[in-house]
Design an enzyme around this catalytic site. Structure first.
Site, PDB file in Angstrom:
ATOM      1  N   SER A   1       5.153   5.229   8.895  1.00 48.44           N
ATOM      2  CA  SER A   1       4.545   4.975   7.588  1.00 48.44           C
ATOM      3  C   SER A   1       5.555   5.360   6.517  1.00 48.44           C
ATOM      4  O   SER A   1       6.137   6.436   6.568  1.00 48.44           O
ATOM      5  CB  SER A   1       3.280   5.806   7.417  1.00 48.44           C
TER       6      SER A   1
ATOM      7  N   ASN B   1       4.770   6.091   3.552  1.00 49.44           N
ATOM      8  CA  ASN B   1       4.071   6.793   2.474  1.00 49.44           C
ATOM      9  C   ASN B   1       3.845   8.271   2.725  1.00 49.44           C
ATOM     10  O   ASN B   1       3.127   8.925   1.984  1.00 49.44           O
ATOM     11  CB  ASN B   1       2.729   6.094   2.210  1.00 49.44           C
ATOM     12  N   THR B   2       4.424   8.791   3.808  1.00 45.73           N
ATOM     13  CA  THR B   2       4.373  10.235   4.074  1.00 45.73           C
ATOM     14  C   THR B   2       5.819  10.725   4.046  1.00 45.73           C
ATOM     15  O   THR B   2       6.613  10.331   4.897  1.00 45.73           O
ATOM     16  CB  THR B   2       3.714  10.508   5.448  1.00 45.73           C
TER      17      THR B   2
ATOM     18  N   LYS C   1       5.123   3.478  17.207  1.00 46.81           N
ATOM     19  CA  LYS C   1       5.143   2.432  16.165  1.00 46.81           C
ATOM     20  C   LYS C   1       6.316   2.662  15.232  1.00 46.81           C
ATOM     21  O   LYS C   1       6.468   3.752  14.675  1.00 46.81           O
ATOM     22  CB  LYS C   1       3.830   2.443  15.384  1.00 46.81           C
TER      23      LYS C   1
ATOM     24  N   PHE D   1      -1.858   7.969   4.390  1.00 50.38           N
ATOM     25  CA  PHE D   1      -2.709   8.529   5.465  1.00 50.38           C
ATOM     26  C   PHE D   1      -3.985   9.171   4.911  1.00 50.38           C
ATOM     27  O   PHE D   1      -4.362  10.284   5.298  1.00 50.38           O
ATOM     28  CB  PHE D   1      -1.940   9.571   6.296  1.00 50.38           C
TER      29      PHE D   1
ATOM     30  N   ASN E   1       0.839  -1.199   0.000  1.00 52.28           N
ATOM     31  CA  ASN E   1       0.000   0.000   0.000  1.00 52.28           C
ATOM     32  C   ASN E   1       0.868   1.240   0.000  1.00 52.28           C
ATOM     33  O   ASN E   1       1.940   1.273   0.574  1.00 52.28           O
ATOM     34  CB  ASN E   1      -0.977  -0.022   1.185  1.00 52.28           C
TER      35      ASN E   1
ATOM     36  N   ASN F   1       5.736  -1.528  11.391  1.00 51.13           N
ATOM     37  CA  ASN F   1       4.926  -1.068  10.265  1.00 51.13           C
ATOM     38  C   ASN F   1       5.355  -1.857   9.010  1.00 51.13           C
ATOM     39  O   ASN F   1       6.117  -2.809   9.110  1.00 51.13           O
ATOM     40  CB  ASN F   1       5.145   0.444  10.079  1.00 51.13           C
TER      41      ASN F   1
HETATM   42  C1  LIG Z   1      -3.707  -1.207   3.581  1.00 47.90           C
HETATM   43  C2  LIG Z   1      -2.890  -0.920   4.808  1.00 47.90           C
HETATM   44  C3  LIG Z   1      -3.028   0.302   5.433  1.00 47.90           C
HETATM   45  C4  LIG Z   1      -2.287   0.568   6.580  1.00 47.90           C
HETATM   46  N1  LIG Z   1      -2.441   1.770   7.212  1.00 47.90           N
HETATM   47  C5  LIG Z   1      -1.768   2.007   8.352  1.00 47.90           C
HETATM   48  C6  LIG Z   1      -1.961   3.208   9.057  1.00 47.90           C
HETATM   49  O1  LIG Z   1      -2.766   4.063   8.687  1.00 47.90           O
HETATM   50  N2  LIG Z   1      -1.234   3.408  10.200  1.00 47.90           N
HETATM   51  C7  LIG Z   1      -0.355   2.477  10.668  1.00 47.90           C
HETATM   52  O2  LIG Z   1       0.270   2.694  11.709  1.00 47.90           O
HETATM   53  N3  LIG Z   1      -0.173   1.306  10.022  1.00 47.90           N
HETATM   54  C8  LIG Z   1      -0.853   1.059   8.888  1.00 47.90           C
HETATM   55  N4  LIG Z   1      -0.671  -0.128   8.243  1.00 47.90           N
HETATM   56  C9  LIG Z   1       0.323  -1.098   8.772  1.00 47.90           C
HETATM   57  C10 LIG Z   1      -0.322  -2.188   9.617  1.00 47.90           C
HETATM   58  O3  LIG Z   1      -0.952  -1.672  10.759  1.00 47.90           O
HETATM   59  C11 LIG Z   1       0.738  -3.218  10.038  1.00 47.90           C
HETATM   60  O4  LIG Z   1       1.708  -2.579  10.841  1.00 47.90           O
HETATM   61  C12 LIG Z   1       1.431  -3.858   8.855  1.00 47.90           C
HETATM   62  O5  LIG Z   1       0.553  -4.034   7.787  1.00 47.90           O
HETATM   63  C13 LIG Z   1       2.053  -5.212   9.221  1.00 47.90           C
HETATM   64  O6  LIG Z   1       1.075  -6.107   9.668  1.00 47.90           O
HETATM   65  P1  LIG Z   1       0.384  -7.217   8.724  1.00 47.90           P
HETATM   66  O7  LIG Z   1       1.505  -7.939   8.018  1.00 47.90           O
HETATM   67  O8  LIG Z   1      -0.418  -8.071   9.643  1.00 47.90           O
HETATM   68  O9  LIG Z   1      -0.461  -6.448   7.753  1.00 47.90           O
HETATM   69  C14 LIG Z   1      -1.394  -0.409   7.085  1.00 47.90           C
HETATM   70  C15 LIG Z   1      -1.289  -1.649   6.442  1.00 47.90           C
HETATM   71  C16 LIG Z   1      -2.032  -1.912   5.327  1.00 47.90           C
HETATM   72  C17 LIG Z   1      -1.912  -3.257   4.665  1.00 47.90           C
END
Ligand SMILES: Cc1cc2nc3c(=O)[nH]c(=O)nc-3n(C[C@H](O)[C@H](O)[C@H](O)COP(=O)(O)O)c2cc1C
Length: 357
Positions: free
Chosen positions: A176, A178-179, A218, A114, A110, A247
């Protein structure tokens, strides 16, 4: 009753972001009948950072960015939910498409950036939920900065003031990918100053509200050992209450198979598992178990959750695996975790924390 495995082929016909919006709408309007799965396993109860958790399996941030479906998600059985990332002002995020399923890798990329409806709508949703709540629902609020804010700390301090009294804990998200520039706050020099300001305001708010809202930080998996050691040292010295590890990653393991593997953005799901668990294990060593760690990255089963806990996590979060397995996986993971605690002769899951570190 319809199961997610029947629905998934239809959802996967849709663009990944459209499918996500559909899932959020279904949850908001109660059209998700199979998620009524709360069960109580006393051997999974823990008190972490002063918060009572019925079980250690939580929802990762980013799934419910605007806190629109807390009651429905709670019914799925999670021990806690993390909502957000919320920023002060609403923002659209990056141009679409920006969310990709890497099905053959059980992964997601992704670069949403934000996208969220901003603090005002977020607070309205939380307040509605709190008013309607007859149950004790444990959720944390994950806060971030708007893309165009020049002094990042100002957004975090503002949001701390605005939301600290609404949730069980607050997550400061500086990881993140992406910022632009966000992850550079993790460097020792910037982090020291940043956390100094955050903890000062947090202490003031504690006095004002006569209550401390625990603060979690985080972090990214793409940090060197030295950077990780600095993050751990500074988190301890500034009195943070926990670290969420990790993350998404900007790295791309060589064995990715999906055609989307070269898309820009953060990779999550199965290919992140080993990297995030190793980061967690190191952080457990650096912090010597002095603050709780929350393990996230590639958890798709009770075995994965166990591995994170044994590496040093007190709690675990899941996101990407939900896209492949649906919310039905949550009660299964929780039950299997409880059974394993019993099978291996432990009285409580807390005895497993750090066993393999
Ligand atoms: C589509 C998507 C959007 C995410 N948005 C955020 C976010 O807004 N803030 C954040 O701290 N982490 C965000 N994450 C990261 C997840 O909270 C997590 O840390 C990361 O995906 C690893 O866990 P997973 O492998 O179980 O997905 C996002 C992940 C995905 C896949």
């Amino acid at each position: 009753m319809a199961s997610y495995s029947l629905l998934r082929p239809l959802l996967f016909q849709l663009d990944a972001e459209k499918a996500h919006h559909l899932a959020i709408s279904a949850l908001r309007f109660g059209l998700y009948p199979w998620c009524n799965s709360r069960q109580n396993f006393p051997n999974l109860h823990q008190t972490i950072a002063g918060i009572d958790f019925e079980n250690p399996i939580g929802l990762g941030a980013g799934f419910d960015k605007n806190a629109e479906c807390i009651p429905a998600l709670w019914k799925a059985g999670f021990g806690f939910l993390e909502v957000g990332t919320v920023t002060p002002k609403p923002q659209a995020g990056n141009p679409k498409p920006r969310l990709f399923r890497l099905e053959s890798d059980q992964a997601i990329i992704n670069r949403l950036g934000f996208n969220n409806k901003g603090e005002n709508e977020f607070k309205r949703n939380i307040n509605n939920c709190l008013q309607a709540s007859e149950n004790k629902r444990i959720f944390g609020i994950n806060i971030g900065k708007n893309k165009t804010t020049e002094d990042p700390v100002s957004d975090y301090l503002h949001l701390l003031h605005e939301v600290c009294n609404l949730s069980a804990y607050i997550t400061i998200n500086i990881s993140s990918p992406n910022t632009p520039g966000l992850r550079s706050i993790q460097s020792a020099e910037m982090l020291d100053d940043f956390l100094g300001k955050i903890s000062k305001v947090s202490n003031q708010l504690q006095v004002e509200h006569a209550k401390r809202t625990p603060l979690f930080l985080k972090i990214a998996p793409d940090v060197s050992m030295e950077e990780l050691r600095d993050i751990c040292t500074l988190s301890l010295s500034h009195g943070l209450d926990g670290l969420i590890i990790t993350n998404t990653t900007l790295s791309r393991p060589a064995n990715l198979k999906s055609r989307h593997k070269y898309e820009a953005g953060g990779l999550s799901g199965r290919p992140l598992s080993a990297l995030s668990t190793e980061t967690l294990r190191q952080a457990y060593r650096f912090t010597e178990g002095k603050i709780p760690l929350i393990g996230v990255g590639g958890v798709s089963s009770a075995e994965d959750a166990w591995e994170k806990i044994a590496a040093g996590a007190s709690l675990v979060q899941i996101y990407s695996a939900l896209i492949y397995q649906g919310l039905e996986m949550v009660p299964k993971v929780i039950q299997a975790l409880s059974e394993r605690v019993e099978r291996e002769g432990f009285a409580n899951i807390s005895e497993v924390i750090g066993k393999s570190s």
